[in-house]
Design a protein around this motif. Structure first.
Motif, mmCIF file in Angstrom:
data_model
loop_
_atom_site.group_PDB
_atom_site.id
_atom_site.type_symbol
_atom_site.label_atom_id
_atom_site.label_comp_id
_atom_site.label_asym_id
_atom_site.label_seq_id
_atom_site.Cartn_x
_atom_site.Cartn_y
_atom_site.Cartn_z
ATOM 1 N N GLU A 176 -13.134 -7.390 -31.567
ATOM 2 C CA GLU A 176 -12.207 -7.948 -30.341
ATOM 3 C C GLU A 176 -12.142 -9.423 -30.543
ATOM 4 O O GLU A 176 -11.080 -9.888 -29.694
ATOM 5 C CB GLU A 176 -13.177 -7.639 -29.156
ATOM 6 N N PHE A 177 -12.752 -10.269 -31.087
ATOM 7 C CA PHE A 177 -12.580 -11.634 -31.412
ATOM 8 C C PHE A 177 -11.526 -11.856 -32.492
ATOM 9 O O PHE A 177 -10.883 -12.987 -32.253
ATOM 10 C CB PHE A 177 -13.715 -12.333 -31.704
ATOM 11 N N VAL A 178 -10.952 -11.069 -33.104
ATOM 12 C CA VAL A 178 -10.032 -11.224 -34.048
ATOM 13 C C VAL A 178 -8.824 -10.561 -33.534
ATOM 14 O O VAL A 178 -7.708 -11.050 -34.090
ATOM 15 C CB VAL A 178 -10.418 -10.596 -35.477
ATOM 16 N N ALA A 179 -8.910 -9.376 -32.910
ATOM 17 C CA ALA A 179 -7.741 -8.646 -32.479
ATOM 18 C C ALA A 179 -6.576 -9.431 -31.596
ATOM 19 O O ALA A 179 -7.239 -10.295 -30.620
ATOM 20 C CB ALA A 179 -8.210 -7.498 -31.789
ATOM 21 N N ASP A 180 -5.361 -9.171 -31.818
ATOM 22 C CA ASP A 180 -4.311 -9.644 -30.910
ATOM 23 C C ASP A 180 -3.978 -8.940 -29.512
ATOM 24 O O ASP A 180 -3.851 -9.539 -28.634
ATOM 25 C CB ASP A 180 -3.074 -9.794 -31.564
ATOM 26 N N GLY A 181 -4.728 -7.544 -29.573
ATOM 27 C CA GLY A 181 -4.653 -6.839 -28.777
ATOM 28 C C GLY A 181 -5.740 -5.759 -28.465
ATOM 29 O O GLY A 181 -6.212 -5.709 -29.485
ATOM 30 N N ILE A 182 -6.170 -5.393 -27.363
ATOM 31 C CA ILE A 182 -7.323 -4.504 -27.205
ATOM 32 C C ILE A 182 -7.080 -3.600 -26.156
ATOM 33 O O ILE A 182 -6.604 -3.936 -25.122
ATOM 34 C CB ILE A 182 -8.416 -5.290 -26.704
ATOM 35 N N ILE A 183 -7.075 -2.133 -26.677
ATOM 36 C CA ILE A 183 -6.829 -1.215 -25.760
ATOM 37 C C ILE A 183 -8.033 -0.458 -25.798
ATOM 38 O O ILE A 183 -8.375 0.323 -26.648
ATOM 39 C CB ILE A 183 -5.445 -0.166 -26.502
ATOM 40 N N LEU A 184 -8.457 0.062 -24.589
ATOM 41 C CA LEU A 184 -9.612 0.805 -24.502
ATOM 42 C C LEU A 184 -9.382 2.228 -24.033
ATOM 43 O O LEU A 184 -8.601 2.471 -22.921
ATOM 44 C CB LEU A 184 -10.786 0.177 -23.570
ATOM 45 N N VAL A 185 -9.723 3.350 -24.666
ATOM 46 C CA VAL A 185 -9.639 4.696 -24.158
ATOM 47 C C VAL A 185 -10.736 5.294 -23.985
ATOM 48 O O VAL A 185 -12.070 4.947 -24.591
ATOM 49 C CB VAL A 185 -8.690 5.699 -25.094
ATOM 50 N N SER A 186 -10.899 6.362 -22.831
ATOM 51 C CA SER A 186 -12.198 6.664 -22.666
ATOM 52 C C SER A 186 -11.870 8.210 -22.114
ATOM 53 O O SER A 186 -10.793 8.591 -21.811
ATOM 54 C CB SER A 186 -13.111 5.787 -21.557
ATOM 55 N N SER A 187 -12.915 9.052 -22.023
ATOM 56 C CA SER A 187 -13.004 10.476 -21.699
ATOM 57 C C SER A 187 -14.056 10.485 -20.735
ATOM 58 O O SER A 187 -14.950 9.998 -20.488
ATOM 59 C CB SER A 187 -13.128 11.574 -22.817
ATOM 60 N N PHE A 188 -13.824 11.467 -19.837
ATOM 61 C CA PHE A 188 -14.905 11.721 -18.442
ATOM 62 C C PHE A 188 -14.434 13.167 -17.884
ATOM 63 O O PHE A 188 -13.553 13.679 -18.243
ATOM 64 C CB PHE A 188 -14.551 10.665 -17.466
ATOM 65 N N ILE A 189 -15.294 13.548 -17.413
ATOM 66 C CA ILE A 189 -15.395 15.269 -16.558
ATOM 67 C C ILE A 189 -14.940 14.730 -15.195
ATOM 68 O O ILE A 189 -15.394 14.251 -14.537
ATOM 69 C CB ILE A 189 -16.773 15.726 -16.684
ATOM 70 N N GLU A 190 -13.801 15.609 -14.806
ATOM 71 C CA GLU A 190 -13.398 15.731 -13.499
ATOM 72 C C GLU A 190 -12.910 16.915 -13.215
ATOM 73 O O GLU A 190 -12.103 17.724 -13.709
ATOM 74 C CB GLU A 190 -12.063 14.692 -13.184
ATOM 75 N N ASN A 191 -13.490 17.491 -12.133
ATOM 76 C CA ASN A 191 -13.248 18.992 -11.784
ATOM 77 C C ASN A 191 -13.480 19.844 -12.765
ATOM 78 O O ASN A 191 -12.798 20.895 -13.032
ATOM 79 C CB ASN A 191 -11.839 19.236 -11.122
ATOM 80 N N LEU A 192 -14.470 19.603 -13.467
ATOM 81 C CA LEU A 192 -14.920 20.461 -14.693
ATOM 82 C C LEU A 192 -14.046 20.731 -15.989
ATOM 83 O O LEU A 192 -14.102 21.465 -16.701
ATOM 84 C CB LEU A 192 -15.260 21.997 -14.106
ATOM 85 N N ALA A 193 -13.271 19.532 -16.076
ATOM 86 C CA ALA A 193 -11.995 19.564 -17.038
ATOM 87 C C ALA A 193 -12.623 18.240 -17.721
ATOM 88 O O ALA A 193 -12.782 16.971 -17.158
ATOM 89 C CB ALA A 193 -10.937 19.660 -16.469
ATOM 90 N N ILE A 194 -12.263 17.996 -18.759
ATOM 91 C CA ILE A 194 -12.193 16.622 -19.792
ATOM 92 C C ILE A 194 -10.868 16.087 -19.273
ATOM 93 O O ILE A 194 -9.588 16.483 -19.595
ATOM 94 C CB ILE A 194 -12.440 16.795 -21.191
ATOM 95 N N LYS A 195 -10.911 14.938 -18.890
ATOM 96 C CA LYS A 195 -9.813 13.691 -18.656
ATOM 97 C C LYS A 195 -9.922 12.557 -19.453
ATOM 98 O O LYS A 195 -11.179 12.195 -19.934
ATOM 99 C CB LYS A 195 -9.678 13.425 -17.121
ATOM 100 N N ARG A 196 -8.609 12.003 -20.014
ATOM 101 C CA ARG A 196 -8.689 10.882 -20.630
ATOM 102 C C ARG A 196 -7.768 9.814 -19.840
ATOM 103 O O ARG A 196 -6.843 10.173 -19.255
ATOM 104 C CB ARG A 196 -8.141 11.211 -22.060
ATOM 105 N N ARG A 197 -8.326 8.494 -20.054
ATOM 106 C CA ARG A 197 -7.699 7.232 -19.632
ATOM 107 C C ARG A 197 -7.577 6.326 -20.408
ATOM 108 O O ARG A 197 -8.210 6.286 -21.453
ATOM 109 C CB ARG A 197 -8.149 6.857 -18.192
#
Length: 231
Positions: A176-197
């Motif tokens: 992260e100290f070298v990058a010009d941009g940082i995009i964080l993606v993650s997954s989680f469980i919502e209503n018994l389904a896998i969601k991503r953000r």
């Protein structure tokens, strides 16, 4: 002078970053396993080749060429077609050990130069980092090879990196100290389904979104669904 923008190919993302990644930038794409990093990186490379006349190189340390093509094809991202046309080159480096790392880097640079590639994906730096003997070597590689040489070629790079479950640190803690941009993606469980953000943490010279947005993977590719109040 306005910053030249590189369209990401990910539907819904460019509107959140003023039209695309800054040209020649190094973008850190970090997230949990299964959060969509490979899909986004592949779509970035495919869009460049298929729609913007920009050749690309995909350096894979995480999975073999066949597994990569099978996965991306299931998302409607036909990397194989662009590979046949000579617009994309896949470097399968899954079995590379420490002693072969310098050869890998040289092959990567040779491919970028011979193809006059404008896009590069390294997936993932976390897997690649296992071949380094120390963080110092990894830092030198990031600063010298990616931070100077590749950027000097006018090549826009996505560096995928793992965020282990339960950890707040990205990869080796130095990316992260070298990058010009940082995009964080993650997954989680919502209503018994896998969601991503998706969350854009930083993007050089860009008035970017500062909130979470939905990330959707389907047979027609990857898209970001912006949340209007967060734009």
């Amino acid at each position: 002078m306005p910053i030249e923008r590189v369209p990401t190919g990910v539907n819904g993302l460019d509107s959140l970053i003023q039209g695309g990644f800054p040209r020649s930038s190094l973008i850190l794409l970090a997230g949990h396993p299964g959060s969509g990093k490979t899909a986004m990186a592949a779509q970035f490379l495919y869009a460049g080749a298929a729609s913007h006349n920009e050749k690309g190189v995909y350096v894979s340390f995480s999975e073999g060429r066949k597994a990569l093509l099978d996965y991306t094809n299931s998302l409607g991202i036909d990397i194989a077609e662009q590979e046949k046309l000579g617009n994309i080159k896949i470097l399968d480096m899954v079995t590379v050990k420490e002693e072969g790392l310098s050869t890998v880097l040289q092959e990567m640079l040779d491919s970028l130069q011979s193809m006059k590639a404008r896009r590069l994906v390294i997936d993932s730096f976390s897997a690649m980092g296992q071949a380094f003997t120390s963080q110092i070597e990894a830092r030198i590689m990031l600063h010298t090879i990616l931070g100077k040489i590749v950027r000097g070629m006018g090549c826009t790079t996505i560096l995928a990196s793992e965020v282990p479950w339960g950890s707040q640190r990205i990869g080796m803690g130095i990316e992260e100290f070298v990058a010009d941009g940082i995009i964080l993606v993650s997954s989680f469980i919502e209503n018994l389904a896998i969601k991503r953000r998706l969350l854009i943490i930083k993007m050089r010279g860009t008035n970017h979104s500062t909130g979470y947005h939905d990330l959707i993977l389907s047979s027609s590719g990857v898209k970001v669904v912006p949340v209007p109040s967060m734009k």
